[in-house]
Design an enzyme around this catalytic site. Structure first.
Site, PDB file in Angstrom:
ATOM      1  N   GLY A 118       7.511  -4.285 -16.208  1.00 40.09           N
ATOM      2  CA  GLY A 118       6.763  -3.911 -14.996  1.00 40.09           C
ATOM      3  C   GLY A 118       7.501  -2.809 -14.252  1.00 40.09           C
ATOM      4  O   GLY A 118       8.250  -2.018 -14.844  1.00 40.09           O
ATOM      5  N   VAL A 127      10.809 -10.093 -14.072  1.00 38.91           N
ATOM      6  CA  VAL A 127       9.509 -10.631 -14.495  1.00 38.91           C
ATOM      7  C   VAL A 127       8.606 -10.936 -13.300  1.00 38.91           C
ATOM      8  O   VAL A 127       7.683 -11.732 -13.390  1.00 38.91           O
ATOM      9  CB  VAL A 127       9.693 -11.910 -15.347  1.00 38.91           C
ATOM     10  CG1 VAL A 127      10.379 -11.596 -16.662  1.00 38.91           C
ATOM     11  CG2 VAL A 127      10.481 -12.975 -14.576  1.00 38.91           C
ATOM     12  N   HIS A 182      -1.449  28.036  -3.403  1.00 38.34           N
ATOM     13  CA  HIS A 182      -1.119  28.444  -4.772  1.00 38.34           C
ATOM     14  C   HIS A 182       0.227  29.167  -4.788  1.00 38.34           C
ATOM     15  O   HIS A 182       0.454  30.012  -3.932  1.00 38.34           O
ATOM     16  CB  HIS A 182      -2.191  29.377  -5.324  1.00 38.34           C
ATOM     17  CG  HIS A 182      -1.839  29.898  -6.694  1.00 38.34           C
ATOM     18  ND1 HIS A 182      -1.939  29.116  -7.817  1.00 38.34           N
ATOM     19  CD2 HIS A 182      -1.362  31.099  -7.098  1.00 38.34           C
ATOM     20  CE1 HIS A 182      -1.546  29.809  -8.866  1.00 38.34           C
ATOM     21  NE2 HIS A 182      -1.188  31.020  -8.460  1.00 38.34           N
ATOM     22  N   ALA A 215       6.378  -2.186   0.217  1.00 38.64           N
ATOM     23  CA  ALA A 215       6.935  -2.030   1.558  1.00 38.64           C
ATOM     24  C   ALA A 215       5.912  -1.457   2.533  1.00 38.64           C
ATOM     25  O   ALA A 215       5.800  -1.913   3.682  1.00 38.64           O
ATOM     26  CB  ALA A 215       8.164  -1.122   1.488  1.00 38.64           C
ATOM     27  N   ASP A 220       5.301  -9.502   1.798  1.00 41.26           N
ATOM     28  CA  ASP A 220       5.349 -10.145   0.477  1.00 41.26           C
ATOM     29  C   ASP A 220       5.009 -11.632   0.495  1.00 41.26           C
ATOM     30  O   ASP A 220       4.719 -12.196  -0.561  1.00 41.26           O
ATOM     31  CB  ASP A 220       6.750  -9.981  -0.141  1.00 41.26           C
ATOM     32  CG  ASP A 220       6.983  -8.586  -0.718  1.00 41.26           C
ATOM     33  OD1 ASP A 220       6.140  -7.694  -0.510  1.00 41.26           O
ATOM     34  OD2 ASP A 220       8.031  -8.393  -1.375  1.00 41.26           O
TER      35      ASP A 220
END
Ligand code: FAD
Ligand code: NAI
Length: 480
Positions: free
Chosen positions: A190, A278, A452, A328, A320
């Protein structure tokens, strides 16, 4: 008598510290309880992100990218460097210095904004009373009118690979390896696995990644995942899909990993270090007493609604420990939203518009839905893709791998997703996020003037390509 605050935040990571600062800015008396201490025993703010996550990992990625450029890429530009060496302890101490500066910086922001920092571990009880246990075991109580839970996450451990002092490591240990291991095993292909694998591979480690799933980067758009798999393999990363680690045996400074692939074939290989990456799980150990009124879902996340309210009035949870991506910027945005709501403002956040980035080289970045998700939902889409190989700026920088892929609704032309693999993908994606946040069509992007030469022109060309009108790749349609 216990102290009382309008807002008490438990956890000072990017969710909690941002919530605390915003709450204080809005005139609310605010405290933040944080238990993280450094090696000198001082309380540090910033949580996983600043101490052992986003920032230190990017510091190492930047150092090793510069090393790789100097060693292998500068010669293309005519620059000769001689024998390029990396002093790993210097790299690690530079990383530590950045972490220290940033965590001290947050402490300074607390002072400047009048947030009270309370050191120790907070536990929420009935009636919004928080018991704080200091490092020396002393306890005190604080009372809150509103509580924001922001205790974050911790790495998942797996039985076949129990962590050891210095051979089998989690993401924290992976940031502090004293010298590049000759043979590095990683369990989990991951985000952490690929980023940390990239760091050490650039310094000479032979990297083997064991990934349980049959598909690579299942959360990414398939085109991006396919290109990433190809490029990482070219860089030398050995990614073994559909492979389960069944056991590990540590012997001295080595570890032998046994694994089983999809066909059931067993094999074993010896490494100098093994990183376990994991996934992460919400951290709520000792956070809630039984009468706190706050419930967890079946996966251990604090259960919240769209505006981060728990079932208990006046108690919110962010970052979380709640549903959604463990990122975050998601945590911080939730922190600001909740502080605004507590202060009586209307606030909400757009969960459909949270960017993800993987800081390999080239970087991967995306926002919105993948082409596969949209097709599975039956949405008729048009796709514009532009390769960096056709970008003048990418050629000038010798960074031509990858592409920008823009997906729009075939009927309304509204931008539904953008998926990038390529140079500066983490910066270019912000333009797609803004476009989606403003409800833009792909035509809006196609009609916008981009400087550009710039890498961002690839997004412009992808928007043009969505209607078959890209200029710098072969057109599919005749312009009406
Ligand atoms: P955390 O940052 O985990 O903070 C929680 C805090 O609460 C901690 O300081 C903890 O000590 C404290 N705490 C817990 N319980 C208590 C208690 N009872 N009392 C007092 N204090 C308590 N995300 C990105 O967006 N970009 C990246 O590049 C990125 N890179 C990462 C790299 C790595 C190696 C890792 C591990 C993670 C990375 N992440 C990244 C994820 C990011 O770090 C998390 O999503 C983010 O830190 C979550 O913030 P949080 O505030 O919810 O929790
Ligand atoms: P992850 O969820 O990104 O990846 C874990 C991988 O391990 C998955 O591919 C999974 O299939 C695999 N896996 C699970 N069990 C396994 C097993 N037994 N054997 C082999 N493979 C197995 O989790 P990771 O990398 O640990 O990171 C945790 C979180 O931290 C991420 O989800 C992300 O939210 C955050 N993060 C974000 C970063 C960024 O934004 N750039 C960088 C690093 C972390």
């Amino acid at each position: 008598m216990s102290q009382e605050f309008d807002v008490v935040v438990i956890g000072g990571g990017p969710g909690g510290y941002v919530a605390a600062i915003r709450a204080a800015q809005l005139g609310l008396s605010t405290a933040c309880v944080e238990k993280w201490t450094n090696d000198k025993g001082a309380t540090v703010l910033g949580g996983t992100c600043l101490n052992v996550g986003c920032i230190p990992s990017k510091a190492l990625l930047d150092s090793t990218h510069k090393f790789h450029d100097a060693k292998d890429e500068f010669s293309v530009h005519g620059i000769s460097t001689g024998d390029v060496q990396m002093d790993v302890p210097t790299m690690i101490s530079r990383k530590d210095k950045i972490v220290n500066n940033l965590t001290m910086g947050v402490a300074g922001l607390f002072k400047a904004n009048g947030v009270t920092l309370i050191s120790g571990k907070g536990k929420l009880g009935a009636d919004k009373v928080i018991t704080v246990t200091a490092n020396d075991g002393a306890t005190s109580e604080i009372k809150a009118k509103n509580v924001i839970l922001a205790s974050g996450s911790v790495p998942v451990n797996i039985p076949p690979a129990p962590l050891t002092e210095d051979v089998i490591l989690d993401n924290e240990g992976a940031l502090n390896i004293a010298e590049a291991p000759k043979r590095l095993g990683i369990i989990g292909g991951g985000v952490i696995g690929l980023e940390m694998g990239t760091v050490w591979q650039r310094l000479g480690s032979e990297v083997v990644v064991y990934e349980a799933m049959d598909s690579f980067l299942a959360m990414a758009d398939k085109d991006v995942a396919k290109e990433a798999g190809k490029l990482l393999k070219k860089q030398g990363m050995d990614i073994r899909l559909g492979t389960l680690v069944t056991g590990t045996e540590v012997s001295g400074k080595e570890v032998t990993v046994t694994s089983k692939n999809g066909a059931g074939e067993e094999s074993s290989q010896t490494f100098d270090k093994l990183i376990v990456a994991v996934g992460r799980k919400p951290y709520t150990d000792g956070l809630l007493s039984e009468d706190s009124g706050v419930g967890l879902d079946e996966r251990g996340f604090v259960h919240v609604d769209e505006q981060c309210r728990t079932e208990a009035p006046g108690i919110y949870a962010i970052g979380d420990i709640t549903r959604g991506p463990m990122l975050a910027h998601k945590a911080s945005e939730e922190g600001m939203m909740v502080a605004d709501i507590i202060a009586g403002h209307k606030a909400q956040m757009n969960y459909d518009c949270i960017p993800s980035v993987i800081y390999t080289h080239p970087e991967m970045a995306w926002v919105g839905k993948t082409e596969q998700d949209l097709k599975a939902e039956g949405v008729d889409v048009k796709v514009g893709k532009f390769p960096f190989a056709a970008s003048g700026r990418a050629m000038a920088a010798n960074e031509t791998a990858g592409f920008v892929k823009l997906i729009a609704d075939a009927e309304t032309d509204r931008v539904l997703g953008c998926h990038i693999i390529g140079p500066q993908a983490s910066e270019i994606i912000a333009q797609a996020v803004i476009a989606m946040e403003f409800g833009s069509s792909s035509e809006d992007l196609a009609l916008t003037v981009f400087a550009h030469p710039s890498l961002s022109e690839a997004l412009h060309e992808a928007a043009l390509a969505a209607d078959g009108h890209a200029i710098h790749v072969a057109n599919r349609k005749k312009r009406k």
